[in-house]
Design a protein around this motif. Structure first.
Motif, mmCIF file in Angstrom:
data_model
loop_
_atom_site.group_PDB
_atom_site.id
_atom_site.type_symbol
_atom_site.label_atom_id
_atom_site.label_comp_id
_atom_site.label_asym_id
_atom_site.label_seq_id
_atom_site.Cartn_x
_atom_site.Cartn_y
_atom_site.Cartn_z
ATOM 1 N N GLY A 199 1.092 -1.361 0.245
ATOM 2 C CA GLY A 199 0.165 0.297 0.424
ATOM 3 C C GLY A 199 1.076 0.980 -0.205
ATOM 4 N N ARG A 200 0.350 1.887 -0.607
ATOM 5 C CA ARG A 200 1.005 3.608 -0.762
ATOM 6 C C ARG A 200 0.850 4.835 0.630
ATOM 7 N NH1 ARG A 200 5.217 2.609 -2.713
ATOM 8 N NH2 ARG A 200 5.371 4.749 -3.250
ATOM 9 N N GLY A 201 0.635 4.035 1.366
ATOM 10 C CA GLY A 201 0.037 5.007 2.266
ATOM 11 C C GLY A 201 -1.362 4.806 3.509
ATOM 12 N N ASP A 202 -2.001 5.936 3.541
ATOM 13 C CA ASP A 202 -3.177 5.545 4.942
ATOM 14 C C ASP A 202 -3.542 7.447 4.901
ATOM 15 O OD1 ASP A 202 -4.358 5.490 7.014
ATOM 16 O OD2 ASP A 202 -3.527 5.802 8.719
ATOM 17 N N ILE A 203 -4.813 6.953 4.789
ATOM 18 C CA ILE A 203 -5.945 8.601 4.662
ATOM 19 C C ILE A 203 -6.865 8.421 6.609
ATOM 20 C CG2 ILE A 203 -7.795 9.187 4.312
ATOM 21 C CD1 ILE A 203 -7.350 8.426 1.227
ATOM 22 N N SER A 204 -5.913 8.552 7.199
ATOM 23 C CA SER A 204 -5.483 8.621 8.841
ATOM 24 C C SER A 204 -6.805 9.774 9.654
ATOM 25 C CB SER A 204 -4.576 8.687 9.148
ATOM 26 O OG SER A 204 -4.238 8.459 10.883
ATOM 27 N N VAL A 205 -7.583 8.599 10.349
ATOM 28 C CA VAL A 205 -8.080 10.050 11.577
ATOM 29 C C VAL A 205 -6.872 10.512 12.734
ATOM 30 C CG1 VAL A 205 -9.818 9.702 13.380
ATOM 31 C CG2 VAL A 205 -10.478 8.705 11.129
ATOM 32 N N THR A 206 -6.208 9.293 12.790
ATOM 33 C CA THR A 206 -5.048 9.489 13.968
ATOM 34 C C THR A 206 -4.189 10.090 13.397
ATOM 35 O OG1 THR A 206 -4.606 6.823 14.829
ATOM 36 C CG2 THR A 206 -2.963 8.461 15.456
ATOM 37 N N ALA A 207 -3.602 10.860 12.325
ATOM 38 C CA ALA A 207 -3.150 11.723 11.949
ATOM 39 C C ALA A 207 -3.338 13.280 12.580
ATOM 40 C CB ALA A 207 -2.542 11.196 9.936
ATOM 41 N N ASN A 208 -4.924 13.228 12.412
ATOM 42 C CA ASN A 208 -4.982 14.266 13.159
ATOM 43 C C ASN A 208 -4.453 15.590 14.404
ATOM 44 O OD1 ASN A 208 -7.653 16.286 11.933
ATOM 45 N ND2 ASN A 208 -8.130 13.898 11.340
ATOM 46 N N VAL A 209 -3.790 14.449 15.551
ATOM 47 C CA VAL A 209 -3.312 15.266 16.349
ATOM 48 C C VAL A 209 -2.141 14.550 16.564
ATOM 49 C CG1 VAL A 209 -5.422 14.063 17.529
ATOM 50 C CG2 VAL A 209 -4.017 12.408 18.039
ATOM 51 N N LEU A 213 4.088 11.681 13.525
ATOM 52 C CA LEU A 213 4.048 10.349 14.528
ATOM 53 C C LEU A 213 3.716 9.559 12.876
ATOM 54 C CD1 LEU A 213 3.833 9.628 17.844
ATOM 55 C CD2 LEU A 213 6.264 9.469 16.641
ATOM 56 N N MET A 214 2.388 10.032 12.638
ATOM 57 C CA MET A 214 2.013 8.629 11.206
ATOM 58 C C MET A 214 2.990 9.786 10.129
ATOM 59 S SD MET A 214 -0.210 7.318 11.944
ATOM 60 C CE MET A 214 -1.325 6.265 10.490
ATOM 61 N N HIS A 215 3.063 10.146 9.791
ATOM 62 C CA HIS A 215 4.089 10.175 8.673
ATOM 63 C C HIS A 215 5.493 9.427 8.771
ATOM 64 C CE1 HIS A 215 6.653 12.226 5.622
ATOM 65 N NE2 HIS A 215 7.507 12.188 6.177
ATOM 66 N N ASP A 216 5.743 10.039 9.360
ATOM 67 C CA ASP A 216 7.210 9.174 10.096
ATOM 68 C C ASP A 216 6.925 7.697 9.891
ATOM 69 O OD1 ASP A 216 8.298 10.874 10.087
ATOM 70 O OD2 ASP A 216 9.101 11.200 12.681
ATOM 71 N N MET A 217 5.811 6.886 10.216
ATOM 72 C CA MET A 217 5.569 5.811 10.289
ATOM 73 C C MET A 217 4.876 5.028 8.810
ATOM 74 S SD MET A 217 2.043 3.411 11.673
ATOM 75 C CE MET A 217 0.830 4.079 10.418
ATOM 76 N N CYS A 218 4.225 5.743 8.535
ATOM 77 C CA CYS A 218 4.041 5.696 7.347
ATOM 78 C C CYS A 218 5.005 5.384 6.151
ATOM 79 C CB CYS A 218 3.033 6.829 6.467
ATOM 80 S SG CYS A 218 1.345 6.111 6.992
ATOM 81 N N MET A 219 6.369 6.554 5.924
ATOM 82 C CA MET A 219 7.317 6.666 5.300
ATOM 83 C C MET A 219 7.973 5.666 5.833
ATOM 84 S SD MET A 219 6.035 8.940 2.516
ATOM 85 C CE MET A 219 7.058 8.646 2.061
ATOM 86 N N LEU A 220 8.217 4.907 6.255
ATOM 87 C CA LEU A 220 9.614 4.183 6.983
ATOM 88 C C LEU A 220 8.773 2.740 6.082
ATOM 89 C CD1 LEU A 220 10.094 5.607 10.351
ATOM 90 C CD2 LEU A 220 11.832 5.144 8.772
#
Length: 291
Positions: A199-209, A213-220
């Motif tokens: 997959g190429r990433g996450d359309i995320s609720v958690t990323a709001n707060v 961390l969500m950017h780093d997790m997805c890119m890693l």
């Protein structure tokens, strides 16, 4: 195309339910400063069901203005009437959205052929990139992998937000369509598993707060650093759970208010987070140093 952590941005409101432009500006800057890769404006988390058509487009327009080309803006522009989805998609493109997010038509429960014809009609009528959105838990409609495969042949249908939370489903779609469209998670707790499948990433609720961390997790995860990505996901797991202790976006809007980024405004029929969940969400925010 688009990849990484794409925040399903809340629509900030005052206590009386009116839109809060100053808070929207704060949120946009918060995300850009913390590495969010794209903003999804007025999706389900943005309370699209309770915004008027005029408000819906105004929020997209204002988000585009505030972002000012620094990251992509994807606009929630789906509907359960094909003509409505086309009108919203056209309006979103007219105010500067880079792409649209097209949810499966809800309530009227079309067949797989109806789903195919619906999305094909939107793609033909509006020439921008479109991302499909499959969330059967909310819509009572399931866009099956074989239908996604048919839709992947349409040039400007470029991705799908797959929110069943089923890794096997995501794997099936990636095997069928991964060379023709991007597959994104729509379920934060299983997002990393989907990324590990291609997959190429996450359309995320958690990323709001937790945007950084969500950017780093997805890119890693995309880069194949499984150990580092998993360590971040493990840290985020209590937050993923806490933000769905009641119907989203109730918990995430309350969390953002606790963080001082906006007022705790929300529109009926949704109501503020029940007091018995307050400490659950606070503890999850403290665990990632957001409070």
């Amino acid at each position: 195309m688009y990849q990484g952590s794409m925040v399903a941005l809340v629509t900030p409101m005052h206590g009386d339910g009116s839109l809060d432009d100053a808070a929207l500006a704060r949120l946009v800057e918060f995300h850009i400063e913390n590495g969010t890769d794209a903003i999804v404006s007025v999706g389900t988390t943005g309370e699209s069901p309770t915004l008027s058509p005029g408000e819906h487009i105004d929020v997209i327009r204002r988000t585009v203005e505030l972002v000012a080309g620094r990251i992509p803006v994807l606009a929630g522009a789906g509907g359960n009437a094909t003509t409505e989805a086309i009108e919203l998609a056209r309006a979103a493109v007219d105010v500067g959205a880079d792409a649209t997010l097209q949810v499966t038509p809800y309530y009227n429960k079309p067949t797989q052929e109806g789903l195919y014809r619906h999305f094909a009609a939107v793609a033909e009528a509006v020439s921008c990139p479109h991302i499909l959105y499959n969330v059967p838990g909310r819509t009572s409609v399931d866009l099956l992998p074989e239908t996604v495969e048919r839709l992947a042949a349409i040039e400007n249908i470029v991705g799908i937000k797959e929110a069943t939370g089923d890794p096997a489903r995501a794997r099936d779609i990636i095997e069928r369509c991964g060379d023709r469209m991007a597959v994104y998670s729509g379920e934060d707790p299983t997002a990393l598993d989907l990324i590990f499948e291609g997959g190429r990433g996450d359309i995320s609720v958690t990323a709001n707060v937790a945007p950084r961390l969500m950017h780093d997790m997805c890119m890693l995860g995309i880069q194949g650093d499984r150990e580092a990505a998993q360590a971040i996901d493990d840290r985020l797991r209590p937050l993923h759970a806490a933000l769905f202790c009641q119907t989203s976006p109730i918990p995430v809007k309350w969390a953002l208010a606790e963080m001082g980024l906006m007022e705790p405004g929300i529109r009926l029929p949704l109501v503020p987070l029940e007091e018995r969940y307050h400490e659950t969400v606070r503890e999850a925010l403290r665990a990632i140093d957001a409070l």
